[in-house]
Design an enzyme around this catalytic site. Structure first.
Site, PDB file in Angstrom:
ATOM      1  N   SER A  38       0.838  -1.214   0.000  1.00 18.46           N
ATOM      2  CA  SER A  38       0.000   0.000   0.000  1.00 18.46           C
ATOM      3  C   SER A  38       0.867   1.256   0.000  1.00 18.46           C
ATOM      4  O   SER A  38       0.611   2.212  -0.741  1.00 18.46           O
ATOM      5  CB  SER A  38      -0.883   0.021   1.253  1.00 18.46           C
ATOM      6  OG  SER A  38      -1.801  -1.028   1.219  1.00 18.46           O
TER       7      SER A  38
ATOM      8  N   GLY B  32      -5.187  -4.135  -8.111  1.00 14.78           N
ATOM      9  CA  GLY B  32      -6.405  -3.372  -7.834  1.00 14.78           C
ATOM     10  C   GLY B  32      -6.102  -2.022  -7.208  1.00 14.78           C
ATOM     11  O   GLY B  32      -6.682  -0.999  -7.584  1.00 14.78           O
TER      12      GLY B  32
ATOM     13  N   SER C 278     -13.417   1.357   2.299  1.00 14.39           N
ATOM     14  CA  SER C 278     -12.361   1.092   1.322  1.00 14.39           C
ATOM     15  C   SER C 278     -11.348   2.225   1.285  1.00 14.39           C
ATOM     16  O   SER C 278     -11.665   3.356   0.922  1.00 14.39           O
ATOM     17  CB  SER C 278     -12.971   0.902  -0.068  1.00 14.39           C
ATOM     18  OG  SER C 278     -11.947   0.948  -1.050  1.00 14.39           O
TER      19      SER C 278
ATOM     20  N   ASP D 223      -7.004  -8.232   4.171  1.00 14.43           N
ATOM     21  CA  ASP D 223      -6.227  -9.121   3.292  1.00 14.43           C
ATOM     22  C   ASP D 223      -5.706 -10.358   4.019  1.00 14.43           C
ATOM     23  O   ASP D 223      -5.096 -11.230   3.397  1.00 14.43           O
ATOM     24  CB  ASP D 223      -5.037  -8.355   2.704  1.00 14.43           C
ATOM     25  CG  ASP D 223      -5.492  -7.272   1.732  1.00 14.43           C
ATOM     26  OD1 ASP D 223      -6.590  -7.404   1.155  1.00 14.43           O
ATOM     27  OD2 ASP D 223      -4.752  -6.282   1.560  1.00 14.43           O
TER      28      ASP D 223
ATOM     29  N   ARG E  31     -12.545 -14.521  -2.427  1.00 17.57           N
ATOM     30  CA  ARG E  31     -11.670 -15.235  -1.484  1.00 17.57           C
ATOM     31  C   ARG E  31     -12.430 -16.145  -0.533  1.00 17.57           C
ATOM     32  O   ARG E  31     -11.862 -17.117  -0.026  1.00 17.57           O
ATOM     33  CB  ARG E  31     -10.810 -14.244  -0.689  1.00 17.57           C
ATOM     34  CG  ARG E  31      -9.710 -13.671  -1.531  1.00 17.57           C
ATOM     35  CD  ARG E  31      -8.770 -12.767  -0.765  1.00 17.57           C
ATOM     36  NE  ARG E  31      -7.647 -12.424  -1.618  1.00 17.57           N
ATOM     37  CZ  ARG E  31      -6.849 -11.371  -1.448  1.00 17.57           C
ATOM     38  NH1 ARG E  31      -7.068 -10.546  -0.438  1.00 17.57           N
ATOM     39  NH2 ARG E  31      -5.848 -11.147  -2.264  1.00 17.57           N
TER      40      ARG E  31
ATOM     41  N   ARG F 149      -2.692 -14.349  -2.620  1.00 13.40           N
ATOM     42  CA  ARG F 149      -2.871 -14.687  -1.199  1.00 13.40           C
ATOM     43  C   ARG F 149      -3.534 -16.050  -1.007  1.00 13.40           C
ATOM     44  O   ARG F 149      -3.336 -16.695   0.023  1.00 13.40           O
ATOM     45  CB  ARG F 149      -3.656 -13.589  -0.480  1.00 13.40           C
ATOM     46  CG  ARG F 149      -2.919 -12.240  -0.501  1.00 13.40           C
ATOM     47  CD  ARG F 149      -3.422 -11.296   0.567  1.00 13.40           C
ATOM     48  NE  ARG F 149      -3.228  -9.910   0.179  1.00 13.40           N
ATOM     49  CZ  ARG F 149      -2.084  -9.244   0.221  1.00 13.40           C
ATOM     50  NH1 ARG F 149      -0.993  -9.838   0.658  1.00 13.40           N
ATOM     51  NH2 ARG F 149      -2.010  -7.980  -0.149  1.00 13.40           N
TER      52      ARG F 149
HETATM   53  C1  S3P Z   1      -5.581  -1.324  -0.024  1.00 15.71           C
HETATM   54  C2  S3P Z   1      -6.835  -1.348   0.504  1.00 15.71           C
HETATM   55  C3  S3P Z   1      -7.621  -2.578   0.656  1.00 15.71           C
HETATM   56  C4  S3P Z   1      -6.769  -3.831   0.532  1.00 15.71           C
HETATM   57  C5  S3P Z   1      -5.807  -3.737  -0.618  1.00 15.71           C
HETATM   58  C6  S3P Z   1      -4.886  -2.555  -0.427  1.00 15.71           C
HETATM   59  C7  S3P Z   1      -4.906  -0.019  -0.170  1.00 15.71           C
HETATM   60  O1  S3P Z   1      -8.609  -2.609  -0.355  1.00 15.71           O
HETATM   61  O2  S3P Z   1      -7.560  -4.970   0.390  1.00 15.71           O
HETATM   62  O3  S3P Z   1      -5.030  -4.912  -0.718  1.00 15.71           O
HETATM   63  O4  S3P Z   1      -3.670   0.003  -0.367  1.00 15.71           O
HETATM   64  O5  S3P Z   1      -5.581   0.998  -0.105  1.00 15.71           O
HETATM   65  P1  S3P Z   1      -9.977  -1.781  -0.182  1.00 15.71           P
HETATM   66  O6  S3P Z   1      -9.637  -0.394  -0.026  1.00 15.71           O
HETATM   67  O7  S3P Z   1     -10.748  -1.998  -1.458  1.00 15.71           O
HETATM   68  O8  S3P Z   1     -10.639  -2.405   1.004  1.00 15.71           O
END
Ligand code: S3P
Length: 453
Positions: free
Chosen positions: A31, A103, A176, A328, A359, A402
């Site tokens: 992140s 993502g 999120s 996660d 998942r 994962r």
């Molecule tokens: C993340 C936020 C989470 C997490 C992803 C990393 C981030 O997703 O699952 O692996 O770096 O902001 P969400 O914001 O969709 O919950």
């Protein structure tokens, strides 16, 4: 970007090989790595990033920042240097931006592209092309962004910002950090104040890093949550960033050490941000012997070394409120739960269904294939520990790193080996996974490709 759906899968098997022991450092937090590259690309001057995660997801972000005109290089000293283009200064990419499996990369990047009045086209691998983008596109549309996408707001899609982005106040409807961050990143180049209201707290790396880069950001408690206000059109100043170790990668080493009898492992330099340590809290409640040593501060984030010894675990009920701090980590928690006494119930985990794979479905199928009782509801997953014979199954990983790592950890403690149909996606987030575990004494071997079903 490597598209693991288009290349031959790499089936891999893990099996029990006695206690795990040793010390290791996990690679940089994913992140923080994505955000560091993006904000450095928008800052003035040269930023330095030490400890950047060099997994495929983050390398996709580095490539995207180059496509937008930033200079991104890695020095012989291992430090990444990024010369930014300034807020609002991105150039029109000459080609489609392919985020592979990432993502976070694609959603945050849509935020920064949104405030530029040129078209950007984004795509990704088969997994990413199936994941919801509407959660980010909805607020961006409200800011004046035009979107052309596949039905259901799926990738590939193109977006084009207006001449002047409209600053909005946005109450994030799903917990999120990606949505919060995309809106704030868009707001960087909007005139006036962009406000994000969070009713459920999520990881706060964006807020911390924006403040570090000199953005005009203020956080205020409001009724029912927190308001994050960002004053747009301010310059960002280049920074020197040290990326702490990723707790979401450390999670696999921690659980492996807990469930393989006789193990004693230390993972060094792990990020201990309170919004990221839900797994550790849960494993402690389950009776895990986990000690945090050498607590320190690295670049404004809490960091420590985590020493883990094999433990007898008991099942717990994990409260829904903890989900954002360990979203996660539920797949690998399910593996720990398979070795605990009684049932472990994970509540409020519906978001697991829209990650790199569904998942919940992938875990339930893989657990059952390996002799473990598991059940699910729309928002829950439950695993019963103490099966007589664990292992022996082949797991479908659905391009999900994962899921692959979780089941390889299972094989290290089961009575029989566990095979995953494709270990290649592990390269997206934790390329050192196998070598670190092998240095602790784990056993991995290539397996035969699964028969097509
Ligand atoms: C993340 C936020 C989470 C997490 C992803 C990393 C981030 O997703 O699952 O692996 O770096 O902001 P969400 O914001 O969709 O919950």
């Amino acid at each position: 970007m490597p598209d693991h759906s288009a290349t031959s899968p790499r089936p891999l098997r893990s099996s029990a090989a006695g206690p795990l022991s040793g010390r290791a450092r996990v690679p940089g937090d994913k992140s923080i790595s994505h955000r560091a590259l993006m904000l450095a690309a928008l800052a003035l001057g040269e930023s330095r990033i030490e400890g950047l995660l060099e997994g495929e997801d983050v390398l996709a972000t580095a490539a995207a920042m180059r496509a937008f005109g930033a200079t991104v290089t890695k020095g012989a000293d291992g430090i990444w240097r990024v010369t930014g283009v300034g807020v609002g200064g991105l150039l029109e990419p000459q080609d489609v931006i392919d985020f592979g499996n990432a993502g976070t990369g694609v959603r945050l990047c849509m935020g920064i592209a949104a405030s530029h009045s040129f078209a950007t086209t984004f795509t990704g691998d088969a997994s990413l092309r199936g994941r919801p983008m509407g959660r980010v596109l909805d607020p961006l549309r409200r800011m004046g962004v035009q979107v052309l996408s596949r039905a259901g707001d799926l990738l590939p899609l193109s977006l084009k910002g207006p001449d002047l982005l409209v600053p909005i106040e946005y109450r994030v409807p799903v917990p999120s950090a990606q949505v919060k961050s995309a809106v704030l990143f868009a707001g960087l180049n909007a005139p006036g104040t962009t406000t994000v209201i969070e009713t459920v707290a999520t990881r706060d790396h964006t807020e911390k890093m924006l403040a570090g880069f000199g953005a005009g950001i203020e956080i205020e408690k409001v009724e029912g949550g927190v308001a994050i206000r960002l004053e747009g059109r301010r310059d960002l100043k280049c920074q020197s960033i040290v990326v702490p170790g990723d707790p979401s990668s450390a999670a696999f080493l921690i659980v492996a050490a807990l469930i393989v009898p006789g193990s004693d492992v230390t993972v060094e330099g792990v990020l201990l941000n309170p919004m990221r340590v839900g797994l550790i809290d849960t494993l402690l409640e389950m009776g895990g012997d986990i000690a945090i040593e050498n607590r320190r501060n690295v670049g404004g984030e809490a960091v420590g070394d985590i020493r883990v010894k094999a433990s007898r675990l008991k099942g717990v009920s994990v409260p829904a409120e903890r989900a954002p701090a360990m979203i996660d980590e539920y797949p690998v928690l399910a593996i720990a739960a398979a070795f605990a006494e009684g049932e472990t119930v994970m509540n409020g985990v519906g978001e697991m269904r829209v990650k790199e794979s569904d998942r919940i479905a992938a875990m339930i199928a893989g657990l059952r294939a390996n002799g473990i009782e598991a059940r699910d509801g729309p928002e829950t997953m439950a695993v019963t520990g103490g099966a007589k014979e664990i292992g022996g199954g082949t797991v479908k990983t659905h391009l999900d790193h994962r899921i692959a790592m979780s089941f390889l950890v299972l094989g290290l403690a089961g009575q029989k080996p566990v095979t995953v149909d494709d270990a290649a996606p592990i390269l997206t987030s934790f390329p050192e996974f196998e070598t670190i575990l092998a240095s602790f004494g784990a056993r991995f071997e290539p397996a035969e490709p699964a028969l097509a079903t």
